[in-house]
Write a protein that holds these residues in place. Sequence first.
Motif, PDB file in Angstrom:
ATOM      1  N   ILE A 249      -5.777  -8.039   3.602  1.00 56.90           N
ATOM      2  CA  ILE A 249      -4.938  -9.091   3.004  1.00 56.90           C
ATOM      3  C   ILE A 249      -3.789  -8.446   2.209  1.00 56.90           C
ATOM      4  N   GLN A 250      -4.091  -7.347   1.515  1.00 59.84           N
ATOM      5  CA  GLN A 250      -3.023  -6.659   0.769  1.00 59.84           C
ATOM      6  C   GLN A 250      -1.931  -6.148   1.709  1.00 59.84           C
ATOM      7  N   GLU A 251      -2.363  -5.653   2.854  1.00 59.59           N
ATOM      8  CA  GLU A 251      -1.395  -5.168   3.847  1.00 59.59           C
ATOM      9  C   GLU A 251      -0.501  -6.328   4.316  1.00 59.59           C
ATOM     10  N   LEU A 252      -1.132  -7.473   4.524  1.00 53.55           N
ATOM     11  CA  LEU A 252      -0.362  -8.646   4.964  1.00 53.55           C
ATOM     12  C   LEU A 252       0.566  -9.133   3.846  1.00 53.55           C
ATOM     13  N   GLN A 253       0.107  -8.979   2.622  1.00 50.24           N
ATOM     14  CA  GLN A 253       0.975  -9.360   1.477  1.00 50.24           C
ATOM     15  C   GLN A 253       2.204  -8.462   1.452  1.00 50.24           C
ATOM     16  N   LYS A 254       1.955  -7.160   1.655  1.00 45.39           N
ATOM     17  CA  LYS A 254       3.055  -6.184   1.634  1.00 45.39           C
ATOM     18  C   LYS A 254       4.080  -6.530   2.702  1.00 45.39           C
ATOM     19  N   LYS A 255       3.591  -6.991   3.846  1.00 38.03           N
ATOM     20  CA  LYS A 255       4.500  -7.299   4.950  1.00 38.03           C
ATOM     21  C   LYS A 255       4.985  -8.751   4.903  1.00 38.03           C
ATOM     22  N   THR A 256       4.745  -9.404   3.796  1.00 37.66           N
ATOM     23  CA  THR A 256       5.199 -10.782   3.495  1.00 37.66           C
ATOM     24  C   THR A 256       4.772 -11.846   4.514  1.00 37.66           C
ATOM     25  N   TYR A 257       3.566 -11.682   5.004  1.00 36.77           N
ATOM     26  CA  TYR A 257       3.009 -12.729   5.876  1.00 36.77           C
ATOM     27  C   TYR A 257       2.192 -13.753   5.076  1.00 36.77           C
ATOM     28  N   THR A 258       2.168 -13.614   3.779  1.00 41.27           N
ATOM     29  CA  THR A 258       1.261 -14.467   2.981  1.00 41.27           C
ATOM     30  C   THR A 258       2.027 -15.186   1.870  1.00 41.27           C
TER      31      THR A 258
END
Length: 478
Positions: free
Chosen positions: A127-136
């Motif tokens: 989830i943190q990775e997805l946050q970093k890539k602004t998918y969340t």
Amino acid sequence: MHEIQVHNTLSGKVEPFAPLKPGVVQMYTCGPTVYDYAHIGNYRTFVFQDILRRFLKLRGFQLTHVMNLTDVDDRIIANATAAGVSLRDYTEKYVQAFFADCKTLSIESPEHWIRATENIDTMVELIQELQKKTYTYNSEGSIYYRIAKFKDYGKLSKIDLSGIQVGARVDNDRYEKESARDFALWKAPKPGEHFWETAIGPGRPGWHIECSAMAMKFLGETIDIHTGGIDLAFPHHENEIAQSEAATGKPFVRYWMHAEHLLVEGEKMSKSLGNFFTLRDLFAKGYKPSALRFALASVPYRRQLNFTFDGLQQAASSVERLRNFAARLKNERFPAEKQAAMAERIAKAAANFDAGLSDDLNTAQALAAVFDFVREANIAMDKGEFRQGEVKAAQEFLATFDKVFAVLEDNDAEKLKALGYGASEGPGDAEIEKLVAERQAARKRKDFAESDRIRNELLKRGILLEDTKDGSVRWKRK
Ligand code: AMP
Ligand code: ZN
């Protein structure tokens, strides 16, 4: 051997199967949500993936197969909270029941069983990775996946996204195609509910992030095969693709394989219709595990399977026919010399069996190859045309069949006993063999009173003896 072809839900086509690394297959199966006993519909899907894994192994692939146990989800949280027990206490009973059921149905253990609740850290990292890539984005303590940002969203289930409102959210893990929305990766805790304190805040994971995180942790960023029932294609697997591919930029799964549903007497299985069966319901009615496994495996996985008691009875007879044939091969003595025609017949049966399974796991075709051969071989035996020299090849063919179908061993009684059914009735194999040997000895010394006594004792305990022409004895459970 034939080229293996499988239907890939992603392409919508039957494709040649070639794993990423030659000779090695990485496979992930969505396991059960352990909030209740699994039903026979669930086992249709688990038997399908078992047939697949056994066939791949038979064909020499080195397999790493992972299955998860969803031991945290909306229903589990609700039930555990209502019962006032921890998640682990609530789910343990159903986890153990699932393992016992799999064993009873001869479903092989995958190389790794993994529990969602033991992999929360991995999910948080993803989830943190997805946050970093602004998918969340966050909303009221929950974290959602922004489906509009993932341009391939819908490629598995082929949903039409045109009517979907950007930013609309769904909190449940399970929802219909028509309500495709931004889904929850992480759910804010509700009062009284179990939650984890983590770097992304307190809460619990959504169902979809589980499988993405665990599949990639155990198998790598691109895996060969992902299986599940057809109902999982949307939203679960669609969301797995969105999560994994957004995080890694790589294809997540190369072959998506989905089993069609099991229906009961032509209707959807449901509690309200009263046609909802667990394995235990069927065993309590006296049906055997091997018959159920055979019934579930015999219909190719991409066809709906209409479960009926007649069908289950027929499956039991089919298993019986095969076991009787195996017993004939083992016990009877045939004329000695070899016979080219039968050797060819066996080779043809083996080739047809392989052709069936290679064709997208067409179990019906594979079984037809076996039963055609068994019928012809039985006729040859009755006519005295089967030769001792063919026994070994015929047995090897049956053994190959059984590496995939796993129904030949007559261990139903023991399995049922282990689950607590029929505990008092029926002697075990070893005891039967011992009594049979004693009876043979009595017959030899012409003590017919003793030999009849043993026969009657076994009969009373549910064991039928059959004396063959050559003086040997076959036994079977009634
Ligand atoms: P669940 O425990 O609900 O996550 O389901 C476990 C597996 O059983 C999933 O792969 C489902 O797709 C599958 N499944 C659920 N119902 C059926 C059914 N009636 N027939 C075949 N598979 C099913
Ligand atoms: Zn899953």
